[in-house]
Scaffold this motif. Sequence first.
Motif, PDB file in Angstrom:
ATOM      1  N   GLU A   1       0.855  -1.195   0.000  1.00  0.00           N
ATOM      2  CA  GLU A   1       0.000   0.000   0.000  1.00  0.00           C
ATOM      3  C   GLU A   1       0.885   1.238   0.000  1.00  0.00           C
ATOM      4  N   GLN A   2       0.705   2.063  -0.997  1.00  0.00           N
ATOM      5  CA  GLN A   2       1.587   3.224  -1.170  1.00  0.00           C
ATOM      6  C   GLN A   2       0.762   4.510  -1.244  1.00  0.00           C
ATOM      7  N   PRO A   3       1.348   5.634  -0.839  1.00  0.00           N
ATOM      8  CA  PRO A   3       0.628   6.911  -0.954  1.00  0.00           C
ATOM      9  C   PRO A   3       0.494   7.322  -2.420  1.00  0.00           C
ATOM     10  N   PRO A   4      -0.329   8.334  -2.710  1.00  0.00           N
ATOM     11  CA  PRO A   4      -0.482   8.766  -4.109  1.00  0.00           C
ATOM     12  C   PRO A   4       0.865   9.105  -4.750  1.00  0.00           C
TER      13      PRO A   4
ATOM     14  N   TYR B   1       3.885  11.774  -3.912  1.00  0.00           N
ATOM     15  CA  TYR B   1       3.731  12.234  -2.519  1.00  0.00           C
ATOM     16  C   TYR B   1       5.087  12.460  -1.859  1.00  0.00           C
TER      17      TYR B   1
END
Lengths: 149, 199
Positions: free
Chosen positions: A11-14, A17
């Motif tokens: 799971e990664q940030p936009p 970012y």
Amino acid sequence: MHRLIRLKRFEQPPKGYYENFLAEFHRHQRAELLKPSLKTLLMEKLSDFVSEFRVPTMAYVGATAVAVVAAVGILTFTPPSPSSALQSSYAVSYNPSFTSQPPVTIQKMQPVSLRVDLPTSGITDSTQPFPPSYMLQAHTASHESPFSF
Amino acid sequence: MTLDPDAPLNNDPELVARAQGGDPSAFDELVVRYTPRLYGLIYNMTSNHEDTNDLLQDVFAKAYRSICSFRGKSSFSTWMHSISVNMAINFLKKRKRRQHPSLNDPDSSIENDPDFIAATSHGDPRNEISVHELQKKLNAAMLKLSTQHRAVVTMFDIQGIPHAEIANILKISEGTVRSRLFYAHRQLQNYLQEFRSTQ
């Protein structure tokens, strides 16, 4: 389970970012400088303290502390003995430093004699029908009546 | 100046010393270096991107304010993780009553991960679940853990931090770390019953 949970690392940030984070951090810092820092810090600390404060917990802690202090006080208390109490009260009442009154002095009194001096004349005075009894005691005992001839 | 988040951490002390001496570019380099790993730590504890972003800003702001008090008794990495975990735990205590996860999209490479394939197919194509379904289930399970257990699971299972390091970060014994992990894994197994056949 370890391998399953490890899937969360995907799971990664936009996108972009991390690249923009530093610029946003600088902007955030500049914005912080415009705020009254001392007030902010005090409010932050106060809100942290209030959020940490748990009334039931503090009540239990306080009640326990009071109970312990009371128990220790009861167990270690020994009432003073009557003699020592008297001594202490005597010392206090006769200590001149405890009163502004001058100390009470007992005046020397002369001894009073209760002895009655016997008269040497007039024992045989005829005007007195009977001498007082104590006079009789001053003479040798006699069975004869003083009025007998 | 090029800032590389994947740079090795062995020159942290030098950057810290420069930052303590008043060099802001040294602190910038530390920010860039630590952003991805601290983001992962906070995100997996909060399950919310916006909250993570705000917290991360606060973490670096706090680190900047107190960098002069850092004496080097532990590594800078341990110090930063410690600040992050403590701030995240305090934040979660305040947020207890309003939980609204906003999950990030998983990297597309997850579909090639053997663990993902094993977890989602169950050997039967009819039982296949999507990436988002798996993500939702994993996050729901994580949110059911207490903050202390979630912190340990995040650091050990997701970030791969060893037990001893976690013990230093949380200022607890290594035995306590293992005990919390054991308890958390048992709880997670109960929440994720359907995936147990893959273990």
